[in-house]
Design an enzyme around this catalytic site. Structure first.
Site, PDB file in Angstrom:
ATOM      1  N   ASN A   7       0.924  -1.095   0.142  1.00 40.73           N
ATOM      2  CA  ASN A   7       0.023  -0.108  -0.114  1.00 40.73           C
ATOM      3  C   ASN A   7       1.031   1.292  -0.114  1.00 40.73           C
ATOM      4  O   ASN A   7       1.443   1.543   0.946  1.00 40.73           O
ATOM      5  CB  ASN A   7      -0.752  -0.069   1.442  1.00 40.73           C
ATOM      6  CG  ASN A   7      -1.813   1.214   1.343  1.00 40.73           C
ATOM      7  OD1 ASN A   7      -1.870   2.218   0.544  1.00 40.73           O
ATOM      8  ND2 ASN A   7      -2.618   1.228   2.304  1.00 40.73           N
ATOM      9  N   ARG A  93      -2.858  -2.051  -3.177  1.00 42.18           N
ATOM     10  CA  ARG A  93      -3.938  -0.992  -3.097  1.00 42.18           C
ATOM     11  C   ARG A  93      -3.739   0.252  -4.009  1.00 42.18           C
ATOM     12  O   ARG A  93      -2.636   0.674  -4.147  1.00 42.18           O
ATOM     13  CB  ARG A  93      -3.688  -0.580  -1.767  1.00 42.18           C
ATOM     14  CG  ARG A  93      -4.962   0.403  -1.455  1.00 42.18           C
ATOM     15  CD  ARG A  93      -5.019   0.982  -0.199  1.00 42.18           C
ATOM     16  NE  ARG A  93      -6.212   1.938  -0.300  1.00 42.18           N
ATOM     17  CZ  ARG A  93      -6.240   3.064   0.546  1.00 42.18           C
ATOM     18  NH1 ARG A  93      -5.000   3.649   0.942  1.00 42.18           N
ATOM     19  NH2 ARG A  93      -7.074   3.803   0.541  1.00 42.18           N
ATOM     20  N   HIS A 182     -12.896   3.748   0.309  1.00 38.50           N
ATOM     21  CA  HIS A 182     -12.954   2.750   1.475  1.00 38.50           C
ATOM     22  C   HIS A 182     -13.764   1.344   1.052  1.00 38.50           C
ATOM     23  O   HIS A 182     -14.109   0.665   1.757  1.00 38.50           O
ATOM     24  CB  HIS A 182     -13.688   3.079   2.547  1.00 38.50           C
ATOM     25  CG  HIS A 182     -12.987   4.307   3.252  1.00 38.50           C
ATOM     26  ND1 HIS A 182     -13.569   5.335   3.966  1.00 38.50           N
ATOM     27  CD2 HIS A 182     -11.558   4.544   3.620  1.00 38.50           C
ATOM     28  CE1 HIS A 182     -12.846   6.091   4.368  1.00 38.50           C
ATOM     29  NE2 HIS A 182     -11.732   5.761   4.155  1.00 38.50           N
ATOM     30  N   ARG A 243     -11.394  16.959   6.972  1.00 33.86           N
ATOM     31  CA  ARG A 243     -12.345  17.198   6.025  1.00 33.86           C
ATOM     32  C   ARG A 243     -13.761  17.709   6.124  1.00 33.86           C
ATOM     33  O   ARG A 243     -14.126  17.045   7.387  1.00 33.86           O
ATOM     34  CB  ARG A 243     -12.282  16.022   4.855  1.00 33.86           C
ATOM     35  CG  ARG A 243     -11.089  15.774   4.113  1.00 33.86           C
ATOM     36  CD  ARG A 243     -10.815  14.624   3.472  1.00 33.86           C
ATOM     37  NE  ARG A 243      -9.987  13.667   3.540  1.00 33.86           N
ATOM     38  CZ  ARG A 243      -9.928  12.346   3.502  1.00 33.86           C
ATOM     39  NH1 ARG A 243     -11.258  11.543   3.043  1.00 33.86           N
ATOM     40  NH2 ARG A 243      -9.078  11.672   3.744  1.00 33.86           N
ATOM     41  N   GLU A 385      -8.123  -4.560   5.376  1.00 31.34           N
ATOM     42  CA  GLU A 385      -8.003  -4.291   3.888  1.00 31.34           C
ATOM     43  C   GLU A 385      -6.954  -5.098   3.355  1.00 31.34           C
ATOM     44  O   GLU A 385      -7.133  -5.754   2.125  1.00 31.34           O
ATOM     45  CB  GLU A 385      -7.940  -2.738   3.905  1.00 31.34           C
ATOM     46  CG  GLU A 385      -9.108  -1.948   3.789  1.00 31.34           C
ATOM     47  CD  GLU A 385      -8.849  -0.430   4.376  1.00 31.34           C
ATOM     48  OE1 GLU A 385      -8.254  -0.056   5.273  1.00 31.34           O
ATOM     49  OE2 GLU A 385      -9.022   0.186   3.410  1.00 31.34           O
TER      50      GLU A 385
END
Ligand code: ADP
Length: 401
Positions: A7, A93, A182, A243, A385
């Site tokens: 990743n 990923r 996600h 955010r 993940e």
């Protein structure tokens, strides 16, 4: 089959090495990360079982980081393999797969070219993912590489949920639409939820709440994502660490005019200085906010807004799912914060969501959090993940053999 999961972020490479015997039979041989790539003071942290090794070094780019990772995996006391040829597949990923990739895929020249084209949609994320793929191709020539996309799971979202109400030509010209992110996490926890409930995923209506520094919820019907809160970019939706999530787009033009800001500056404000950090003025980390809340109004307000907005999304997804069987919490906040989980569920009893205060004390392990009378199962499921990427890689490489 030994599968290396990679990743690559802009200044980090995280990795995990799996020995896969089947989709559900595997061992994690080692895991770790290289951080501060391209910055002074790069370091590597490598874990084998309970042992942690750290090394300092100079890492100008992702290729050097991956060389370092291969070295620690294959030599000395950190080594778990005799040599690099024992890595039989690599799973990457990749953040953005655009409209082209709705499933994981074996990487060839055409695929890599398409991933590069998608970089336009994810200028911060796809370029390091591409560097990682190219570095692995040259360090492990001939070893199959698989791309697993953050957007892919949301490829089933219907047109009416992904088209924005702006002139249609911008979708046609630039592919401006909801993509969602996600996805690997939402897919993993949805599958686990079905296993925990002892039901077929095909018959379940789930809301999966990924709450880390980025936050997204997904409505999952019969194992397929039918809507999700992140949009064209990861900026849309719920309140996140830094955010803003949903705002009235007119605020952007108002701020540009009042403060004399450029579009880039407002983009930076909405991505880096908003959300939990922006409201509280304390921190982007909800742990600090929970600690500050008793004596700080804005910290308390932040927690209230997080819960309020989460309830609104749960209500919306309950409506489009036509009911709800399971509500799943995952990622940093979802796996750890009893307080935030409780604040979200409290007041949703009329939807059949009844949280049990004692069970809700669980952290970082699979658990049911609902009371016996609750119509909806509430679940804590730690996300994984990396395992999902390893499984997809194993499956795709097996099929091609
Ligand atoms: P990322 O999205 O960067 O992978 P994580 O899923 O690890 O992040 O989530 C990180 C966030 O989880 C932190 O910013 C923090 O807000 C939150 N978090 C972690 N532990 C706790 C805790 N014990 N209580 C509340 N929040 C927590």
């Amino acid at each position: 089959m030994n599968v290396l999961v990679v990743n690559c972020g802009s200044s980090t490479v995280k990795y995990q090495l799996f020995a896969m015997d089947g989709e559900d039979t595997y061992r994690v041989l080692a895991r770790g990360l290289v951080e501060r790539i391209g910055i002074s003071g790069s370091r590597l942290e490598h874990r084998v079982a309970e042992q942690v090794f750290t090394e300092a070094g100079t890492v100008p780019n992702h290729r050097v980081a991956l060389e370092w990772i291969i070295k620690v995996l294959t030599t000395g006391e950190t080594g778990v393999l005799k040599n690099v040829s024992e890595i039989q597949a690599v799973g990457h990923r990749v953040v953005h797969g655009g409209e082209r990739f709705v499933d994981s895929v074996l990487i060839d020249e055409v695929v890599l070219k398409t991933i590069k084209e998608c970089a336009d949609l994810a200028p911060l994320h796809n370029p390091p993912n591409i560097l990682g793929i190219e570095a692995c191709q040259s360090l492990m020539p001939g070893v199959p590489q698989v791309a697993v996309f953050d957007t892919a799971f949301h490829g089933t979202i219907p047109e009416w949920a992904y088209i924005y109400a702006i002139p249609y030509e911008y979708y046609e010209k630039y592919r401006v639409r909801r993509y969602g992110f996600h996805g690997t996490s939402h897919r993993y926890v949805a599958e686990r939820a079905a296993k925990m409930m002892g039901k077929n995923l095909e018959e379940l209506k789930l809301i999966t709440c990924h709450m880390g520094s980025g936050v997204s919820f997904a409505a999952v019907k019969g194992g397929k994502s039918i809507d999700t809160s992140m949009g064209f970019t990861p900026l849309e939706g719920l309140v996140m660490g830094t955010r803003s999530g949903d705002i009235d787009p007119a605020i952007i033009f108002f701020l540009m005019e009042k403060e004399g800001l450029s579009a880039k500056q407002v983009e930076e404000i909405l991505n880096k200085r908003s959300g939990v950090l922006g409201i509280s003025g304390v921190s982007s980390d909800t742990r600090d906010i929970e600690e500050a809340a008793p004596s700080n109004h804005r910290a308390r307000l932040t927690l209230e807004i997080i819960a309020y907005r989460a309830k609104k999304y749960i209500g919306a997804y309950y409506a489009i799912l036509g009911g709800l069987d399971g509500l799943v919490f995952t990622a940093g906040i979802g796996e750890n914060s009893s307080f935030i989980r409780y604040s979200i569920c409290k007041g949703l009893e009329h939807l059949g969501i009844l949280i049990d205060e004692e069970r809700n004390k669980a952290r970082r392990k699979e658990a049911f959090l609902n009371s016996e009378e609750s119509k909806v199962k509430i679940m804590l499921i730690p996300t994984n993940e990396e395992l999902m990427i390893a499984r997809d890689t194993w499956r795709i490489v097996q099929q091609k053999r």
